[in-house]
Motif scaffolding. Structure first.
Motif, PDB file in Angstrom:
ATOM      1  N   PHE A 168      54.386  18.925  -5.054  1.00  0.00           N
ATOM      2  CA  PHE A 168      53.773  19.791  -4.429  1.00  0.00           C
ATOM      3  C   PHE A 168      54.216  20.064  -3.010  1.00  0.00           C
ATOM      4  O   PHE A 168      54.567  21.143  -2.483  1.00  0.00           O
ATOM      5  CB  PHE A 168      52.111  19.665  -4.553  1.00  0.00           C
ATOM      6  CG  PHE A 168      51.537  20.915  -4.093  1.00  0.00           C
ATOM      7  CD1 PHE A 168      51.105  21.765  -4.891  1.00  0.00           C
ATOM      8  CD2 PHE A 168      51.043  20.885  -2.739  1.00  0.00           C
ATOM      9  CE1 PHE A 168      50.372  22.972  -4.298  1.00  0.00           C
ATOM     10  CE2 PHE A 168      50.223  21.978  -1.985  1.00  0.00           C
ATOM     11  CZ  PHE A 168      50.082  22.993  -3.104  1.00  0.00           C
ATOM     12  N   ALA A 169      54.336  18.837  -2.247  1.00  0.00           N
ATOM     13  CA  ALA A 169      55.105  19.025  -0.822  1.00  0.00           C
ATOM     14  C   ALA A 169      56.311  19.542  -1.103  1.00  0.00           C
ATOM     15  O   ALA A 169      56.682  20.005  -0.025  1.00  0.00           O
ATOM     16  CB  ALA A 169      54.537  17.586  -0.187  1.00  0.00           C
ATOM     17  N   ALA A 170      57.162  18.959  -2.067  1.00  0.00           N
ATOM     18  CA  ALA A 170      58.599  19.431  -1.971  1.00  0.00           C
ATOM     19  C   ALA A 170      58.705  20.783  -2.260  1.00  0.00           C
ATOM     20  O   ALA A 170      59.467  21.529  -1.870  1.00  0.00           O
ATOM     21  CB  ALA A 170      59.130  18.577  -3.043  1.00  0.00           C
ATOM     22  N   ALA A 171      57.823  21.217  -3.108  1.00  0.00           N
ATOM     23  CA  ALA A 171      57.907  22.783  -3.373  1.00  0.00           C
ATOM     24  C   ALA A 171      57.211  23.455  -2.101  1.00  0.00           C
ATOM     25  O   ALA A 171      57.766  24.702  -1.846  1.00  0.00           O
ATOM     26  CB  ALA A 171      56.943  23.294  -4.608  1.00  0.00           C
ATOM     27  N   LEU A 172      56.229  23.155  -1.481  1.00  0.00           N
ATOM     28  CA  LEU A 172      56.151  23.651  -0.277  1.00  0.00           C
ATOM     29  C   LEU A 172      56.878  23.723   0.791  1.00  0.00           C
ATOM     30  O   LEU A 172      57.372  24.640   1.564  1.00  0.00           O
ATOM     31  CB  LEU A 172      54.709  23.117   0.458  1.00  0.00           C
ATOM     32  CG  LEU A 172      54.107  23.886   1.613  1.00  0.00           C
ATOM     33  CD1 LEU A 172      53.561  25.175   1.093  1.00  0.00           C
ATOM     34  CD2 LEU A 172      53.018  23.034   2.058  1.00  0.00           C
ATOM     35  N   SER A 221      57.747  19.269   4.231  1.00  0.00           N
ATOM     36  CA  SER A 221      57.587  18.498   2.952  1.00  0.00           C
ATOM     37  C   SER A 221      57.082  17.045   3.517  1.00  0.00           C
ATOM     38  O   SER A 221      56.069  16.879   2.877  1.00  0.00           O
ATOM     39  CB  SER A 221      58.769  18.397   2.108  1.00  0.00           C
ATOM     40  OG  SER A 221      58.382  17.490   0.882  1.00  0.00           O
ATOM     41  N   ALA A 222      57.767  16.478   4.251  1.00  0.00           N
ATOM     42  CA  ALA A 222      57.317  14.998   4.541  1.00  0.00           C
ATOM     43  C   ALA A 222      55.979  14.974   5.317  1.00  0.00           C
ATOM     44  O   ALA A 222      55.339  14.375   5.371  1.00  0.00           O
ATOM     45  CB  ALA A 222      58.298  14.430   5.472  1.00  0.00           C
ATOM     46  N   SER A 223      55.839  16.016   6.194  1.00  0.00           N
ATOM     47  CA  SER A 223      54.591  16.113   7.199  1.00  0.00           C
ATOM     48  C   SER A 223      53.610  16.326   6.297  1.00  0.00           C
ATOM     49  O   SER A 223      52.469  15.626   6.255  1.00  0.00           O
ATOM     50  CB  SER A 223      54.671  17.182   8.246  1.00  0.00           C
ATOM     51  OG  SER A 223      53.470  17.350   8.865  1.00  0.00           O
ATOM     52  N   PHE A 224      53.448  17.312   5.319  1.00  0.00           N
ATOM     53  CA  PHE A 224      52.434  17.717   4.649  1.00  0.00           C
ATOM     54  C   PHE A 224      52.130  16.485   3.340  1.00  0.00           C
ATOM     55  O   PHE A 224      50.906  16.136   3.013  1.00  0.00           O
ATOM     56  CB  PHE A 224      52.661  18.836   3.460  1.00  0.00           C
ATOM     57  CG  PHE A 224      51.406  19.565   2.960  1.00  0.00           C
ATOM     58  CD1 PHE A 224      50.496  20.209   3.766  1.00  0.00           C
ATOM     59  CD2 PHE A 224      51.193  19.530   1.685  1.00  0.00           C
ATOM     60  CE1 PHE A 224      49.431  20.746   3.132  1.00  0.00           C
ATOM     61  CE2 PHE A 224      50.021  19.942   1.205  1.00  0.00           C
ATOM     62  CZ  PHE A 224      49.190  20.657   1.881  1.00  0.00           C
ATOM     63  N   TYR A 225      53.149  15.908   3.031  1.00  0.00           N
ATOM     64  CA  TYR A 225      53.189  14.712   2.013  1.00  0.00           C
ATOM     65  C   TYR A 225      52.348  13.657   2.674  1.00  0.00           C
ATOM     66  O   TYR A 225      51.617  13.082   1.924  1.00  0.00           O
ATOM     67  CB  TYR A 225      54.517  14.234   1.404  1.00  0.00           C
ATOM     68  CG  TYR A 225      54.605  13.113   0.566  1.00  0.00           C
ATOM     69  CD1 TYR A 225      54.032  13.074  -0.683  1.00  0.00           C
ATOM     70  CD2 TYR A 225      54.872  11.924   1.107  1.00  0.00           C
ATOM     71  CE1 TYR A 225      53.783  12.182  -1.568  1.00  0.00           C
ATOM     72  CE2 TYR A 225      55.149  10.915   0.111  1.00  0.00           C
ATOM     73  CZ  TYR A 225      54.424  10.872  -1.065  1.00  0.00           C
ATOM     74  OH  TYR A 225      54.483   9.827  -2.110  1.00  0.00           O
ATOM     75  N   CYS A 226      52.654  13.492   3.941  1.00  0.00           N
ATOM     76  CA  CYS A 226      51.904  12.407   4.504  1.00  0.00           C
ATOM     77  C   CYS A 226      50.530  12.709   4.972  1.00  0.00           C
ATOM     78  O   CYS A 226      49.589  11.865   5.015  1.00  0.00           O
ATOM     79  CB  CYS A 226      52.600  11.960   5.987  1.00  0.00           C
ATOM     80  SG  CYS A 226      54.108  11.126   5.797  1.00  0.00           S
ATOM     81  N   ARG A 235      61.321   9.199  -1.661  1.00  0.00           N
ATOM     82  CA  ARG A 235      61.426  10.015  -2.774  1.00  0.00           C
ATOM     83  C   ARG A 235      61.059  11.285  -2.604  1.00  0.00           C
ATOM     84  O   ARG A 235      61.553  12.260  -3.506  1.00  0.00           O
ATOM     85  CB  ARG A 235      60.506   9.332  -4.051  1.00  0.00           C
ATOM     86  CG  ARG A 235      60.464   9.914  -5.155  1.00  0.00           C
ATOM     87  CD  ARG A 235      59.569   9.123  -6.347  1.00  0.00           C
ATOM     88  NE  ARG A 235      58.234   9.655  -5.977  1.00  0.00           N
ATOM     89  CZ  ARG A 235      57.239   9.444  -6.499  1.00  0.00           C
ATOM     90  NH1 ARG A 235      57.417   8.825  -7.880  1.00  0.00           N
ATOM     91  NH2 ARG A 235      56.194   9.850  -6.347  1.00  0.00           N
ATOM     92  N   ASN A 236      59.999  11.656  -1.908  1.00  0.00           N
ATOM     93  CA  ASN A 236      59.639  12.887  -1.506  1.00  0.00           C
ATOM     94  C   ASN A 236      60.838  13.595  -1.065  1.00  0.00           C
ATOM     95  O   ASN A 236      61.045  14.987  -1.104  1.00  0.00           O
ATOM     96  CB  ASN A 236      58.328  12.882  -0.588  1.00  0.00           C
ATOM     97  CG  ASN A 236      58.077  14.212  -0.187  1.00  0.00           C
ATOM     98  OD1 ASN A 236      58.235  14.594   1.007  1.00  0.00           O
ATOM     99  ND2 ASN A 236      57.423  15.202  -1.057  1.00  0.00           N
ATOM    100  N   LEU A 237      61.555  13.122  -0.014  1.00  0.00           N
ATOM    101  CA  LEU A 237      62.653  14.013   0.627  1.00  0.00           C
ATOM    102  C   LEU A 237      63.948  14.113  -0.360  1.00  0.00           C
ATOM    103  O   LEU A 237      64.338  15.292  -0.513  1.00  0.00           O
ATOM    104  CB  LEU A 237      63.225  13.094   1.803  1.00  0.00           C
ATOM    105  CG  LEU A 237      62.558  13.205   3.430  1.00  0.00           C
ATOM    106  CD1 LEU A 237      63.264  12.567   3.945  1.00  0.00           C
ATOM    107  CD2 LEU A 237      62.675  14.693   3.604  1.00  0.00           C
ATOM    108  N   THR A 240      62.626  17.111  -2.632  1.00  0.00           N
ATOM    109  CA  THR A 240      63.124  18.254  -1.485  1.00  0.00           C
ATOM    110  C   THR A 240      64.339  18.746  -1.762  1.00  0.00           C
ATOM    111  O   THR A 240      64.457  20.075  -1.923  1.00  0.00           O
ATOM    112  CB  THR A 240      62.353  18.163  -0.039  1.00  0.00           C
ATOM    113  OG1 THR A 240      60.940  17.603   0.066  1.00  0.00           O
ATOM    114  CG2 THR A 240      62.404  19.105   0.485  1.00  0.00           C
ATOM    115  N   GLY A 241      65.177  17.853  -1.330  1.00  0.00           N
ATOM    116  CA  GLY A 241      66.409  18.200  -1.200  1.00  0.00           C
ATOM    117  C   GLY A 241      67.114  18.913  -2.669  1.00  0.00           C
ATOM    118  O   GLY A 241      68.054  19.473  -2.707  1.00  0.00           O
ATOM    119  N   SER A 242      66.538  18.164  -3.858  1.00  0.00           N
ATOM    120  CA  SER A 242      66.886  18.828  -5.068  1.00  0.00           C
ATOM    121  C   SER A 242      66.135  19.711  -5.869  1.00  0.00           C
ATOM    122  O   SER A 242      66.797  20.254  -6.859  1.00  0.00           O
ATOM    123  CB  SER A 242      67.443  17.281  -5.995  1.00  0.00           C
ATOM    124  OG  SER A 242      65.969  16.677  -6.255  1.00  0.00           O
TER     125      SER A 242
END
Length: 467
Positions: A168-172, A221-226, A235-237, A240-242
């Motif tokens: 979800f954070a990656a999509a955001l 992504s990282a901010s919202f994930y945290c 893994r979240n990054l 996000t990149g892919s």
């Protein structure tokens, strides 16, 4: 065909149908002689046209190999038109009165849709929310043990973190990056950076700006994930990149292979592919990681007006039209109806021979699209919470992005009813790249829909007293 960024239109052959009812009797001809007329001002090319010699024909009706000697003639003519104004002819063609009428009709149609929708939603939501606030305030004063109902009942679950929060954070983050990319492209278009038919400049700008804005995706992504108390930010990054680049890369590899197999000029040369790879490796990835590190260390906390209970509340049985798929259909139809007229001109410019230069009107339509998407997503989120369904996170994202699915459905209509494309290569290029574009719209509008819903949900739960 292009020469010095100038478009050239001409016929390479003709189909003779006259007096022939059966398609098997049609005659196919190829022109052997092309005549180019070039207008120049000193050493600068101002205009170029091409026509075919109708007397130089080769009959290709029979399915057999033919040896053809192609010829061309070039005629040079002086002109007083300055080089700076050579594109005016093409720019003015899209500003003809009958074209502008259709564009303004599209704008008026979209504005009426926005006014009706926002007026309806504002009236309904403000009246309903006002009654809710009065009711809940009265309940608190009259009887503390009175059972709660509606959206207040799920105040302990509404801010429960969604499933698959890394995705979800990656999509955001990806959607936020694509939104930023779109805004920068509009700014460059409005200040006149792009020539009417210099598509190379547009594609170059897309690649460069996407690379430079990758830090926004990493940070968001990282901010919202945290904030969602996620721990595996690496893994979240990677996700996000892919998330957007992965499908785009796979599609590009397949379509470029098809172009090479057909020996088409649409295939990117090896040197260009190496340059794009170096941009991704040396610019996109480092900025993504840098943005992710900054986002992880931002120490921002998720602002939830209500405490979340330990165990989730069971969602009551819902009718079929309250499920995700019907809600997505309702959410995507209204924004699509506000832009579908303008979509034809964009498709005809990208996949056809029309020229599109009225970027100001396109920007207005884009703003209308954002407004309608935000309002319809907020409305559906409220109706979802009102029936005590607290899983609104993914629903708001999917409803906001569902317009991308409608645009892809329009691709099917355009291909069959509006275009002359045929064959495996043209079909695969059209549906392959349009799938990537529609997927990008899905991520971008999904992020817009979720952000609007999050603001709305925080506002209404901050306005009541929750135990």
């Amino acid at each position: 065909m292009y020469y010095d960024d100038l478009p050239i239109w001409g016929f390479l052959g003709k189909l003779d149908k006259e007096g022939k009812a059966d398609p098997s009797d049609y005659k196919y001809y190829l022109f052997k002689l092309l005549i180019f007329e070039i207008l120049h001002n000193k050493d600068r090319v101002i205009e170029i046209t091409v026509r075919s010699d109708p007397n130089a024909l080769i009959d290709l009706t029979e399915d057999e190999e033919v040896d053809v000697d192609f010829m061309y003639t070039v005629r040079w003519k002086e002109t007083d038109t300055p080089f700076e104004k050579r594109m005016d002819k093409y720019s003015l063609s899209s500003s003809l009165p009958h074209h502008l009428e259709i564009h303004w009709f599209s704008i008026i149609n979209s504005c009426v849709t926005v006014l009706l929708l926002t007026g309806f939603l504002a009236t309904i939501l403000m009246r309903v929310l006002k009654n809710d606030f009065v009711k809940y305030a009265h309940d608190e004063e009259s009887a503390d043990d009175q059972e709660e109902t509606g959206w207040k009942l799920i105040h302990g679950d509404v801010f429960r973190y969604p499933e698959h929060k890394s995705l979800f954070a990656a999509a955001l983050g990806s959607g936020t990056q694509l939104f930023t990319l779109t805004i920068f492209i509009f700014i460059l278009a409005l200040v006149g950076v792009f020539y009417p038919y210099n598509r190379g400049a547009l594609f170059t700008a897309l690649v460069v700006i996407y690379a430079l804005t990758s830090g926004i995706a990493g940070y968001t992504s990282a901010s919202f994930y945290c904030q969602l108390e996620g721990t595996n930010w690496v893994r979240n990054l990677l996700l996000t990149g892919s998330l957007f680049c992965g499908p785009l890369f796979v599609t590009f590899c397949f379509l470029n292979t098809v172009a090479i197999a057909y020996k088409a000029t649409a295939a990117l040369p090896f040197g260009t592919i190496v340059v794009i790879f170096l941009i991704w490796a040396l610019v996109t990835s480092p900025l993504l990681v840098l943005g992710g590190i900054v986002g992880k260390n931002s120490k921002a906390e998720f602002q939830a007006p209500c405490r979340t209970t330990k165990y989730p509340r069971e969602i009551p049985p819902l009718p079929w039209y309250r499920k995700t798929i019907p809600q997505m259909a309702m959410a995507g139809f209204l924004p699509f109806s506000a832009i579908y007229i303008e979509l034809y001109y964009i498709f005809a410019s990208v996949w056809g021979h029309r020229i599109y230069t009225i970027y100001s009107i396109l920007f207005i339509v884009f703003l209308i699209l954002l407004i309608v998407t935000a309002f319809i997503t907020v409305a559906l989120t409220y109706f979802q919470l009102a029936v005590e369904d607290h899983k609104w996170w993914w629903r708001s994202f999917l409803c906001g992005g569902s317009t991308g699915l409608f645009i892809y459905a329009y691709c099917l209509y355009y291909y069959n009813a509006r275009s002359d494309m045929s064959g495996f290569m043209q079909t695969s290029f059209f549906f392959g790249y349009m799938a990537c574009i529609c997927y990008g719209f899905f991520l971008m509008l999904g992020a817009i829909g979720f952000r609007a819903s999050l603001f709305f949900v925080r506002h209404i739960y901050r306005s009541i007293k929750c135990e």
